[in-house]
Design a protein around this motif. Structure first.
Motif: not given
Length: 724
Positions: A374-376, A381-403
């Motif tokens: 439910n969280l992942v 989905e944020i990362l999948y639609h990377v073209e539609e997101r601003n770079s900061h939002h993508v960074y935060m989503a990616l770092i969450i996965l890394l953590i």
């Protein structure tokens, strides 16, 4: 507030506003305040509406800035508001609409004026405007109470103590908004504010004891996502019989000026998503993020960050560690649910990052959940639609996965969660796939997008780190996920050979292999003659043998030769030359990820072995490359072992038969023949001075997402308009 005012353009001539901003001082006990504050309206719902309001009243604000040092009318208005907030809690319990209504109107005017003042003057000048009283021209009070601190403390008390009801919703929202406005001085400075006057008030003195309650209330506002009550439910309903006295004054003053500000009445109609959202939840979250990212004072750590770092679950009965001055408890289940549901917004993703990174109690709780999908899934989905997101939002989503991938339990459990029909994944129909395999697919897709579009080394490094953290626990990889891992590695292997060719033979245009390699000099460090324009795959091993003579020296000489052939020393190297190190890093990491899986869980991943064997010709060419020789040993061994078993089984084998042979071979492969490497583990660490990234980011979210707040973009200094 002026029965004859029927349009925004008439506001500058409104008699009540003109008196407030004029040269005549108005005592805080003057009946004028009842008249000024008796207006009915539905609060502006968009920045477009507030822009119209601000432009229409700019002359009023300028007049107040000019006259306030002599009249002290701003201070008088604030004192009127403060006096009316003392009974707000009782008024809410008694359903006293009138009292709450006028207190809200006073705060709305204060907020509008503050926003203009803060934009136009320094904090020192703002402080002076709060000290001015009715005196002789040019003088001001020096012994008066500190109105800024009193107002800030009053706003915090209002937020944490007044129950949230239909009649108090608007004033609660206005209190949160006013605190955001108080802190907005950061918008008008390029540098990060570290000695702000407002920060000092909020981080010490009378405001400090309310720290944990304020953070808790803002979090619960976010969790509850309370919708705005229907228009009119929070406005005093005037009596039409008997004259409808308001504090003894004719009710006629309560109509006109602000009635034009109804939902959709002026400006642009709110978008559907705005209508469906909770303004209080959104504004509370933005304020929380601003407070969490205030810089530490030289002698005082940020108490709001301390509170966010230390709060616990309501079901946790263990004692708080001794140095926890701002600790509190909150329902983690409700918080988790809200975070899962709200990940489409930047600010909710940023909050999730802050909690995972800074609060070990939250991180432990989330990693123990049995419904992590439910969280992942929203993060993917944020990362999948990377073209539609601003770079900061993508960074935060990616770092969450890394953590999350730092935890081995998470890495195991995601392969046990089976998903069906992921509709937003359009590259291929995925009727059934594990959460772990889907995560791999999305991360690899993100890396590919980055390498072909944004070329951000930070992004692809963190993507690869997340995959590396997971690699030892890869289990039952989906056929498509296994293919993507191998094909992505192969893509870079081919790209690497192509770049080397271009780097060594920049001027040759022949289409066939001519005189590829000449003899090396005695010391093996110089390349005497390389004239080939195309390195055939069969010669890759020869090239890598050449590189192994002295890898870095050869690359350096080739780069210098290429740069010397350009028109000037300042000419940048072509993209392919600049890409070489990046490609080599990606290849090395992908080979380590594959090796980690083969070493730790080969018998669980027949699809990965199948995909590797399918591309074995390309991998075999890199066994002699000096940068990859060590990591290629295990991969080469696995390829050789399973290739031999397939040859023994005969030709024209079906896919099913090949997979069966691989599963049997996985049991027979001697594990001691595989060389052991250190476990791949990467941990996210914030860079030094993270505020240089987070403070502009948070304020860009406020600028773009705050409810009914507008700032002129030409006044913004902290970030450029495309930085969000």
């Amino acid at each position: 507030m002026g029965a004859n005012s029927s349009s925004i353009c008439e506001l500058p001539e409104n008699e009540y506003l003109k008196r407030l901003s004029g040269a005549e001082a108005v005592s805080e006990n003057d009946p004028f305040w009842n008249q000024l504050l008796s207006f009915s309206f539905t609060a502006p719902t968009s920045s477009a509406e507030l822009k119209l309001l601000e432009e229409a009243t700019i002359s009023i604000c300028k007049s107040l800035v000019e006259n306030n040092p002599r009249t002290g009318n701003l201070g008088a208005l604030i004192k009127v508001f403060l006096s009316r907030t003392k009974e707000l809690k009782i008024s809410a319990e008694c359903q006293n609409h009138l009292f709450i209504w006028q207190a809200h109107n006073a705060l709305f005017i204060i907020c509008c004026l503050l926003k203009v003042f803060i934009c136009q003057m320094s904090e020192e000048e703002l402080q002076l405007h709060f000290t001015y009283e009715e005196r002789m021209p040019g003088s001001y009070g020096v012994e008066c109470e500190d109105l800024i601190e009193e107002l800030l403390c009053c706003l915090i008390q209002l937020i944490v103590e007044i129950p949230l009801l239909d009649i108090t919703y608007s004033i609660s929202l206005e209190a949160v908004t006013t605190l955001v406005v108080f802190l907005s001085c950061q918008l008008f400075h390029k540098e990060i504010l570290r000695e702000s006057v407002i920060h000092k008030y909020l981080m010490r003195g009378r405001c400090l004891p309310y720290t944990s309650r304020l953070v808790k209330t803002l979090l619960y506002n976010f969790i509850r996502q309370e919708r705005s009550p229907p228009p009119g439910s929070h406005v005093f309903q005037q009596q039409t019989d008997g004259g409808g006295l308001l504090y003894g004054f004719a009710s006629g003053v309560a109509t006109g000026l602000w009635t034009v500000f109804t939902l959709g009445g002026v400006g642009s109609k709110p978008a559907p998503q705005q209508e469906q959202s909770s303004p209080l939840a959104n504004q509370s979250l933005l304020l929380l993020l601003v407070l969490a990212n205030l810089t530490d004072a030289p002698d005082t750590p940020n108490p709001y960050r301390q509170a966010i770092m230390s709060f616990k679950n309501t079901q946790d009965n263990t004692a708080f560690p001794s140095p926890s001055p701002h600790a509190f408890q909150i329902n983690f289940n409700s918080l988790y649910t809200a975070l899962c549901e709200q990940q489409k917004s930047d600010q909710a993703t940023l909050l999730l990052y802050i909690l995972l990174h800074q609060n070990s109690n939250v991180r432990t709780y989330m990693l123990a959940r049995t419904d992590m999908e439910n969280l992942v899934l929203p993060i993917l989905e944020i990362l999948y639609h990377v073209e539609e997101r601003n770079s900061h939002h993508v960074y935060m989503a990616l770092i969450i996965l890394l953590i999350l991938t730092e935890d081995d339990g998470f890495n195991r459990s995601i392969h046990e969660v089976i998903l069906k029909n992921i509709t937003w994944y359009s590259e291929r129909v995925l009727t059934e796939i594990s959460l772990g395999s889907l995560l791999i697919l999305v991360v690899i897709r993100t890396i590919q997008y980055n390498m072909t579009r944004t070329r951000d080394k930070y992004l692809h490094t963190n993507c690869l780190a997340a995959l590396a953290n997971m690699s030892a626990q890869f289990r039952s990889l989906h056929q498509y996920a296994a293919q993507r891992i191998i094909s992505y590695a192969c893509r870079h292997l081919r790209r690497y050979v192509y770049v080397l060719d271009k780097l060594y033979f920049p001027h040759s245009h022949c289409s066939t292999l001519q005189h590829c390699f000449s003899t090396l000099s005695d010391n093996g460090e110089e390349l005497l003659s390389l004239t080939c324009s195309h390195i055939l795959r069969s010669y890759a091993s020869s090239l890598f043998s050449l590189l192994s003579k002295k890898h870095n020296k050869v690359l350096e000489q080739a780069t210098q030769t290429l740069r010397g052939s350009l028109s000037s020393d300042d000419s940048p190297l072509p993209d392919y030359a600049q890409d070489l190190n990046v490609i080599e890093e990606v290849i090395r990491m992908m080979l380590e990820i594959i090796n980690s899986c083969l070493t730790n869980s080969l018998h669980h991943n027949p699809n990965l072995v199948y995909a590797l064997l399918y591309k074995r010709d390309l991998f075999e060419q890199f066994r002699t490359h000096p940068s990859f020789q060590d990591i290629m040993q295990n991969i080469d061994l696995v390829i050789g072992f399973f290739s031999s078993r397939l040859e023994q089984a005969g030709a024209q084998l079906s896919v099913e038969r090949v997979l069966e042979i691989i599963k049997q071979g996985a049991v027979a492969l001697p594990k001691d023949r595989l060389r052991k490497f250190p476990e791949l583990k990467f941990k996210y660490v914030e860079e030094e001075q993270p505020e240089e990234f987070f403070i502009p980011y948070v304020w860009s979210l406020v600028y773009n997402s705050a409810v009914a707040l507008y700032w002129n973009p030409q006044d913004i200094q902290l970030f450029t308009m495309d930085s969000g």
